[in-house]
Design a protein around this motif. Sequence first.
Motif, PDB file in Angstrom:
ATOM      1  N   ALA A   9       3.597   1.945  -0.545  1.00 36.20           N
ATOM      2  CA  ALA A   9       2.775   2.042  -1.871  1.00 36.20           C
ATOM      3  C   ALA A   9       2.566   0.655  -2.476  1.00 36.20           C
ATOM      4  N   SER A  10       3.506  -0.226  -2.390  1.00 34.75           N
ATOM      5  CA  SER A  10       3.615  -1.544  -2.874  1.00 34.75           C
ATOM      6  C   SER A  10       2.684  -2.235  -1.997  1.00 34.75           C
ATOM      7  N   SER A  11       2.592  -2.147  -0.854  1.00 39.13           N
ATOM      8  CA  SER A  11       1.781  -2.990   0.091  1.00 39.13           C
ATOM      9  C   SER A  11       0.128  -2.810  -0.235  1.00 39.13           C
ATOM     10  N   VAL A  12       0.162  -1.453  -0.472  1.00 41.54           N
ATOM     11  CA  VAL A  12      -1.393  -1.176  -0.729  1.00 41.54           C
ATOM     12  C   VAL A  12      -1.809  -1.714  -2.157  1.00 41.54           C
ATOM     13  N   LEU A  13      -0.859  -1.638  -3.157  1.00 49.26           N
ATOM     14  CA  LEU A  13      -1.265  -2.007  -4.556  1.00 49.26           C
ATOM     15  C   LEU A  13      -1.236  -3.811  -4.351  1.00 49.26           C
ATOM     16  N   GLY A  14      -0.651  -4.352  -3.422  1.00 52.45           N
ATOM     17  CA  GLY A  14      -0.672  -5.793  -3.276  1.00 52.45           C
ATOM     18  C   GLY A  14      -2.073  -6.301  -2.804  1.00 52.45           C
ATOM     19  N   GLN A  15      -2.399  -5.506  -1.782  1.00 44.74           N
ATOM     20  CA  GLN A  15      -3.510  -6.070  -0.866  1.00 44.74           C
ATOM     21  C   GLN A  15      -4.787  -5.816  -1.771  1.00 44.74           C
ATOM     22  N   LEU A  16      -4.555  -4.542  -2.492  1.00 45.78           N
ATOM     23  CA  LEU A  16      -6.174  -4.046  -3.224  1.00 45.78           C
ATOM     24  C   LEU A  16      -6.328  -5.016  -4.467  1.00 45.78           C
ATOM     25  N   ARG A  17      -5.198  -6.043  -4.725  1.00 45.05           N
ATOM     26  CA  ARG A  17      -5.618  -6.929  -5.813  1.00 45.05           C
ATOM     27  C   ARG A  17      -6.542  -8.027  -5.462  1.00 45.05           C
ATOM     28  N   ALA A  18      -6.688  -8.239  -4.072  1.00 46.94           N
ATOM     29  CA  ALA A  18      -7.687  -9.169  -3.838  1.00 46.94           C
ATOM     30  C   ALA A  18      -8.689  -8.509  -2.629  1.00 46.94           C
ATOM     31  N   ALA A  19      -8.804  -7.285  -2.464  1.00 48.28           N
ATOM     32  CA  ALA A  19      -9.719  -6.693  -1.548  1.00 48.28           C
ATOM     33  C   ALA A  19      -9.946  -5.305  -2.110  1.00 48.28           C
ATOM     34  N   THR A  20     -10.787  -4.941  -1.074  1.00 53.46           N
ATOM     35  CA  THR A  20     -11.341  -3.570  -1.369  1.00 53.46           C
ATOM     36  C   THR A  20     -10.547  -2.454  -0.461  1.00 53.46           C
ATOM     37  N   GLN A  21     -10.213  -3.016   0.582  1.00 53.95           N
ATOM     38  CA  GLN A  21      -9.545  -2.180   1.713  1.00 53.95           C
ATOM     39  C   GLN A  21      -8.143  -2.797   1.924  1.00 53.95           C
ATOM     40  N   ALA A  22      -7.218  -1.833   2.756  1.00 53.92           N
ATOM     41  CA  ALA A  22      -5.966  -2.119   2.852  1.00 53.92           C
ATOM     42  C   ALA A  22      -5.626  -1.333   4.058  1.00 53.92           C
ATOM     43  N   ASN A  23      -4.628  -2.215   4.670  1.00 49.71           N
ATOM     44  CA  ASN A  23      -3.993  -1.788   6.095  1.00 49.71           C
ATOM     45  C   ASN A  23      -2.654  -1.135   5.676  1.00 49.71           C
ATOM     46  N   VAL A  24      -2.357   0.153   5.922  1.00 44.41           N
ATOM     47  CA  VAL A  24      -1.128   0.489   5.515  1.00 44.41           C
ATOM     48  C   VAL A  24      -0.610   1.671   6.703  1.00 44.41           C
ATOM     49  N   SER A  25       0.445   1.801   6.976  1.00 45.60           N
ATOM     50  CA  SER A  25       1.172   2.977   7.782  1.00 45.60           C
ATOM     51  C   SER A  25       1.116   4.182   7.035  1.00 45.60           C
ATOM     52  N   LEU A  26       0.576   5.247   7.384  1.00 51.82           N
ATOM     53  CA  LEU A  26       0.865   6.732   6.733  1.00 51.82           C
ATOM     54  C   LEU A  26       1.836   7.538   7.508  1.00 51.82           C
ATOM     55  N   ASP A  27       2.494   6.929   8.694  1.00 51.94           N
ATOM     56  CA  ASP A  27       3.534   7.854   9.161  1.00 51.94           C
ATOM     57  C   ASP A  27       4.729   6.866   9.213  1.00 51.94           C
ATOM     58  N   LEU A  28       5.232   6.230   8.219  1.00 55.87           N
ATOM     59  CA  LEU A  28       6.361   5.769   8.208  1.00 55.87           C
ATOM     60  C   LEU A  28       6.568   4.591   9.194  1.00 55.87           C
ATOM     61  N   GLY A  29       5.609   3.623   9.371  1.00 52.85           N
ATOM     62  CA  GLY A  29       5.685   2.818  10.525  1.00 52.85           C
ATOM     63  C   GLY A  29       5.197   2.853  11.716  1.00 52.85           C
ATOM     64  N   LEU A  30       4.829   4.107  12.272  1.00 58.16           N
ATOM     65  CA  LEU A  30       4.374   3.963  13.736  1.00 58.16           C
ATOM     66  C   LEU A  30       2.978   3.709  13.631  1.00 58.16           C
ATOM     67  N   THR A  31       2.158   3.882  13.163  1.00 56.80           N
ATOM     68  CA  THR A  31       0.832   3.287  13.523  1.00 56.80           C
ATOM     69  C   THR A  31       0.242   2.748  11.894  1.00 56.80           C
ATOM     70  N   GLU A  32      -1.112   2.235  11.885  1.00 53.19           N
ATOM     71  CA  GLU A  32      -1.759   1.552  10.702  1.00 53.19           C
ATOM     72  C   GLU A  32      -2.997   2.367  10.453  1.00 53.19           C
ATOM     73  N   ALA A  33      -3.259   2.533   9.083  1.00 52.62           N
ATOM     74  CA  ALA A  33      -4.519   3.341   8.813  1.00 52.62           C
ATOM     75  C   ALA A  33      -5.380   2.339   7.728  1.00 52.62           C
ATOM     76  N   THR A  34      -6.573   2.538   7.380  1.00 55.42           N
ATOM     77  CA  THR A  34      -7.171   1.826   6.399  1.00 55.42           C
ATOM     78  C   THR A  34      -7.214   2.770   5.275  1.00 55.42           C
ATOM     79  N   VAL A  35      -7.046   2.242   3.868  1.00 54.45           N
ATOM     80  CA  VAL A  35      -7.506   2.967   2.738  1.00 54.45           C
ATOM     81  C   VAL A  35      -8.310   2.175   1.860  1.00 54.45           C
ATOM     82  N   SER A  36      -9.330   2.498   0.999  1.00 54.91           N
ATOM     83  CA  SER A  36     -10.050   1.600   0.379  1.00 54.91           C
ATOM     84  C   SER A  36     -10.260   1.961  -1.054  1.00 54.91           C
TER      85      SER A  36
END
Length: 295
Positions: A9-36
Amino acid sequence: MMLISATQASSVLGQLRAATQANVSLDLGLTEATVSTAPGGVAFPDGTIVSQEDLRRVAACDDTIFEVAGGAVSKLIRYSEATAKSYKLRPTADWPALEISGILMHRIKGTTPRLDAEAKLRLVAPVLGSVLDTCMGLGYTAILAARTAASVTAVEKDANVIEMARINPHSRQLFHSPGEGGGLGAGSGGRRIRVIQGDAAEVLAGMPDGGFDLVNHDPPTLSVAGELYADAFYAGLLRVLRPGGRLLHYIGSPGSRGRGVNLPASVSRRLGRLGFADVRHDQATGCVLARKRGK
């Protein structure tokens, strides 16, 4: 089901301060997905809109994992009427810990669940042949043992714990065959890990003599599961080990000297009396190690 913790959650909030998309794991670190960014908050891959307020709430809670499902963000906690206990996954620096009614089932002080399981298995390396894991929990020891063992049989009494293992992305290798995300836990000929739901003492009684090269016995505390520290159970462990087979028995330290009893020393003496050889206590991991006589 998508899972996030304060880290994500902290990573998403930090990335979206400067962009419209963020890369984040939605399975506790196994893979990455994109949220916007989206009207009303942040759009997740399944179309769920998570508000910035919800993300800040998750970011402020560092001892709980949250699930994103059905358009809602909620704490990943299950309550069982049958046991009158609550079950949750607690985030760590690597694999989640299991917490039951506020009591941690993993060591996390100065270590992590993964590092702790790896340290214990190093005591009995190389892990080969057939392995019995008497109290599976989230199955981390079983999963790591299956990297080199021919087969692993894991026993877990509590159906609620098995449910948490099925939810936990880092436990999925317990349940999947090759081609289904089995990964490290699956062999080329089929599942390498067999999961049995049942009472460890009852399951053990039905097992043949000399069927295992290694037994990992990591029971709950003495006050919760005294029968798993009894001579009769230890005699059963000795029986199912092949000659030369090894026992890895986690004792821990909390309450080990309660009522003037040094539990690791007491267990070590009783194992020796029952016929185990080379009994020793490893203080760093809290384990007692022993071997069945013979080759």
